[in-house]
Design a protein around this motif. Structure first.
Motif, PDB file in Angstrom:
ATOM      1  N   ALA A   9      -3.264  52.846 -48.775  1.00  0.00           N
ATOM      2  CA  ALA A   9      -3.989  54.081 -49.092  1.00  0.00           C
ATOM      3  C   ALA A   9      -5.435  53.997 -48.606  1.00  0.00           C
ATOM      4  CB  ALA A   9      -3.942  54.347 -50.595  1.00  0.00           C
ATOM      5  N   ARG A  10      -6.047  52.832 -48.776  1.00  0.00           N
ATOM      6  CA  ARG A  10      -7.424  52.636 -48.327  1.00  0.00           C
ATOM      7  C   ARG A  10      -7.524  52.773 -46.803  1.00  0.00           C
ATOM      8  NH1 ARG A  10      -7.905  48.040 -50.701  1.00  0.00           N
ATOM      9  NH2 ARG A  10      -8.217  48.940 -52.741  1.00  0.00           N
ATOM     10  N   MET A  11      -6.552  52.211 -46.080  1.00  0.00           N
ATOM     11  CA  MET A  11      -6.542  52.334 -44.618  1.00  0.00           C
ATOM     12  C   MET A  11      -6.370  53.788 -44.211  1.00  0.00           C
ATOM     13  SD  MET A  11      -4.565  48.947 -43.135  1.00  0.00           S
ATOM     14  CE  MET A  11      -2.988  49.648 -43.458  1.00  0.00           C
ATOM     15  N   SER A  12      -5.545  54.525 -44.936  1.00  0.00           N
ATOM     16  CA  SER A  12      -5.364  55.945 -44.653  1.00  0.00           C
ATOM     17  C   SER A  12      -6.673  56.687 -44.834  1.00  0.00           C
ATOM     18  CB  SER A  12      -4.297  56.555 -45.564  1.00  0.00           C
ATOM     19  OG  SER A  12      -3.050  55.999 -45.306  1.00  0.00           O
ATOM     20  N   LYS A  13      -7.400  56.352 -45.893  1.00  0.00           N
ATOM     21  CA  LYS A  13      -8.691  56.993 -46.151  1.00  0.00           C
ATOM     22  C   LYS A  13      -9.657  56.713 -45.011  1.00  0.00           C
ATOM     23  CE  LYS A  13     -11.713  54.942 -48.389  1.00  0.00           C
ATOM     24  NZ  LYS A  13     -13.064  54.509 -48.340  1.00  0.00           N
ATOM     25  N   ALA A  57       0.113  61.475 -47.940  1.00  0.00           N
ATOM     26  CA  ALA A  57       0.181  60.005 -47.953  1.00  0.00           C
ATOM     27  C   ALA A  57      -0.190  59.457 -49.330  1.00  0.00           C
ATOM     28  CB  ALA A  57      -0.748  59.431 -46.883  1.00  0.00           C
ATOM     29  N   LEU A  58      -1.249  60.003 -49.935  1.00  0.00           N
ATOM     30  CA  LEU A  58      -1.626  59.554 -51.277  1.00  0.00           C
ATOM     31  C   LEU A  58      -0.540  59.872 -52.294  1.00  0.00           C
ATOM     32  CD1 LEU A  58      -5.431  60.404 -51.573  1.00  0.00           C
ATOM     33  CD2 LEU A  58      -4.356  58.193 -51.124  1.00  0.00           C
ATOM     34  N   SER A  59       0.070  61.015 -52.151  1.00  0.00           N
ATOM     35  CA  SER A  59       1.161  61.390 -53.050  1.00  0.00           C
ATOM     36  C   SER A  59       2.337  60.420 -52.918  1.00  0.00           C
ATOM     37  CB  SER A  59       1.615  62.812 -52.739  1.00  0.00           C
ATOM     38  OG  SER A  59       2.682  63.188 -53.558  1.00  0.00           O
ATOM     39  N   ALA A  60       2.653  60.042 -51.680  1.00  0.00           N
ATOM     40  CA  ALA A  60       3.744  59.082 -51.454  1.00  0.00           C
ATOM     41  C   ALA A  60       3.420  57.732 -52.073  1.00  0.00           C
ATOM     42  CB  ALA A  60       4.006  58.932 -49.955  1.00  0.00           C
ATOM     43  N   VAL A  61       2.169  57.298 -51.972  1.00  0.00           N
ATOM     44  CA  VAL A  61       1.767  56.022 -52.581  1.00  0.00           C
ATOM     45  C   VAL A  61       1.889  56.116 -54.101  1.00  0.00           C
ATOM     46  CG1 VAL A  61      -0.204  54.476 -52.994  1.00  0.00           C
ATOM     47  CG2 VAL A  61       0.287  55.286 -50.686  1.00  0.00           C
ATOM     48  N   MET A  62       1.431  57.227 -54.683  1.00  0.00           N
ATOM     49  CA  MET A  62       1.535  57.395 -56.134  1.00  0.00           C
ATOM     50  C   MET A  62       2.994  57.351 -56.592  1.00  0.00           C
ATOM     51  SD  MET A  62      -1.324  57.535 -57.717  1.00  0.00           S
ATOM     52  CE  MET A  62      -0.836  58.230 -59.276  1.00  0.00           C
ATOM     53  N   LYS A  63       3.880  58.034 -55.868  1.00  0.00           N
ATOM     54  CA  LYS A  63       5.299  58.030 -56.226  1.00  0.00           C
ATOM     55  C   LYS A  63       5.877  56.621 -56.142  1.00  0.00           C
ATOM     56  CE  LYS A  63       6.230  62.796 -55.010  1.00  0.00           C
ATOM     57  NZ  LYS A  63       6.845  63.714 -54.059  1.00  0.00           N
ATOM     58  N   ALA A  64       5.499  55.899 -55.088  1.00  0.00           N
ATOM     59  CA  ALA A  64       5.995  54.529 -54.938  1.00  0.00           C
ATOM     60  C   ALA A  64       5.504  53.645 -56.077  1.00  0.00           C
ATOM     61  CB  ALA A  64       5.556  53.957 -53.590  1.00  0.00           C
ATOM     62  N   LEU A  65       4.237  53.803 -56.451  1.00  0.00           N
ATOM     63  CA  LEU A  65       3.690  52.999 -57.546  1.00  0.00           C
ATOM     64  C   LEU A  65       4.334  53.361 -58.883  1.00  0.00           C
ATOM     65  CD1 LEU A  65      -0.102  52.894 -56.606  1.00  0.00           C
ATOM     66  CD2 LEU A  65       1.566  51.023 -56.457  1.00  0.00           C
ATOM     67  N   GLU A  66       4.608  54.645 -59.084  1.00  0.00           N
ATOM     68  CA  GLU A  66       5.259  55.077 -60.334  1.00  0.00           C
ATOM     69  C   GLU A  66       6.663  54.509 -60.463  1.00  0.00           C
ATOM     70  OE1 GLU A  66       5.095  59.318 -60.063  1.00  0.00           O
ATOM     71  OE2 GLU A  66       3.054  59.422 -60.881  1.00  0.00           O
ATOM     72  N   GLN A  67       7.336  54.275 -59.342  1.00  0.00           N
ATOM     73  CA  GLN A  67       8.707  53.780 -59.365  1.00  0.00           C
ATOM     74  C   GLN A  67       8.793  52.262 -59.504  1.00  0.00           C
ATOM     75  OE1 GLN A  67      10.573  55.436 -55.897  1.00  0.00           O
ATOM     76  NE2 GLN A  67      10.426  57.524 -56.671  1.00  0.00           N
ATOM     77  N   LEU A  68       7.654  51.591 -59.409  1.00  0.00           N
ATOM     78  CA  LEU A  68       7.667  50.137 -59.592  1.00  0.00           C
ATOM     79  C   LEU A  68       7.957  49.816 -61.047  1.00  0.00           C
ATOM     80  CD1 LEU A  68       4.527  48.929 -57.604  1.00  0.00           C
ATOM     81  CD2 LEU A  68       6.917  48.527 -57.027  1.00  0.00           C
ATOM     82  N   PRO A  69       8.666  48.737 -61.287  1.00  0.00           N
ATOM     83  CA  PRO A  69       8.855  48.306 -62.668  1.00  0.00           C
ATOM     84  C   PRO A  69       7.499  47.990 -63.301  1.00  0.00           C
ATOM     85  CG  PRO A  69      10.107  46.926 -61.125  1.00  0.00           C
ATOM     86  CD  PRO A  69       9.289  47.867 -60.319  1.00  0.00           C
ATOM     87  N   VAL A 102       1.332  46.102 -55.735  1.00  0.00           N
ATOM     88  CA  VAL A 102       0.380  47.174 -56.030  1.00  0.00           C
ATOM     89  C   VAL A 102      -0.810  47.095 -55.066  1.00  0.00           C
ATOM     90  CG1 VAL A 102      -1.247  48.062 -57.746  1.00  0.00           C
ATOM     91  CG2 VAL A 102       1.071  47.422 -58.437  1.00  0.00           C
ATOM     92  N   GLU A 103      -1.337  45.910 -54.850  1.00  0.00           N
ATOM     93  CA  GLU A 103      -2.479  45.741 -53.940  1.00  0.00           C
ATOM     94  C   GLU A 103      -2.121  46.141 -52.516  1.00  0.00           C
ATOM     95  OE1 GLU A 103      -5.649  45.276 -54.635  1.00  0.00           O
ATOM     96  OE2 GLU A 103      -5.059  45.315 -56.729  1.00  0.00           O
ATOM     97  N   GLN A 104      -0.897  45.852 -52.084  1.00  0.00           N
ATOM     98  CA  GLN A 104      -0.477  46.240 -50.737  1.00  0.00           C
ATOM     99  C   GLN A 104      -0.417  47.758 -50.596  1.00  0.00           C
ATOM    100  OE1 GLN A 104       3.170  44.051 -50.378  1.00  0.00           O
ATOM    101  NE2 GLN A 104       2.148  42.259 -49.482  1.00  0.00           N
ATOM    102  N   TRP A 105       0.104  48.440 -51.603  1.00  0.00           N
ATOM    103  CA  TRP A 105       0.143  49.903 -51.563  1.00  0.00           C
ATOM    104  C   TRP A 105      -1.264  50.486 -51.574  1.00  0.00           C
ATOM    105  CZ3 TRP A 105       3.718  53.028 -49.980  1.00  0.00           C
ATOM    106  CH2 TRP A 105       5.055  52.649 -50.065  1.00  0.00           C
ATOM    107  N   LEU A 106      -2.138  49.921 -52.383  1.00  0.00           N
ATOM    108  CA  LEU A 106      -3.511  50.410 -52.436  1.00  0.00           C
ATOM    109  C   LEU A 106      -4.246  50.137 -51.120  1.00  0.00           C
ATOM    110  CD1 LEU A 106      -4.472  49.488 -56.097  1.00  0.00           C
ATOM    111  CD2 LEU A 106      -3.886  51.746 -55.166  1.00  0.00           C
TER     112      LEU A 106
END
Length: 96
Positions: A51-55, A21-33, A44-48
């Motif tokens: 990730a926080r909810m997953s944790k 899940a963290l890897s998927a979030v990182m990939k999504a963030l990397e693909q953002l302009p 970015v805050e929504q993705w984070l």
């Protein structure tokens, strides 16, 4: 102790899922302009937040799993919880 093996496997699977899940979030963030602006920051805050909810879910699952494992260990050796007769839950012990 089959339950211990099941617990260890469940913990391993939980961490694998969390890592994925963290890897998927990182990939999504990397693909953002790489632009600024409020919409970008909000995304970015929504993705984070995801990730926080997953944790938090992983931590809760580990706590519950450990409580089950601890009870099973105590049951196997015939040793009750030291606080069993007090009517306390696990969370209540932190304040005692």
């Amino acid at each position: 102790m089959e339950n211990a093996a099941n617990f260890a496997d469940a913990v391993r699977q939980t961490f694998e899922a969390y890592t994925e899940a963290l890897s998927a979030v990182m990939k999504a963030l990397e693909q953002l302009p790489k632009e600024g602006g409020d919409a970008h920051r909000q995304t970015v805050e929504q993705w984070l937040a995801l990730a926080r909810m997953s944790k938090e879910s992983v931590v809760a699952a580990i706590n519950q799993g450990f409580d089950l494992w601890e009870r099973e260990c105590r049951r196997l050796v015939g040793a009750p919880h030291p606080w069993a007769g007090l009517g306390l839950r696990r969370d209540d012990r932190r304040f005692g």
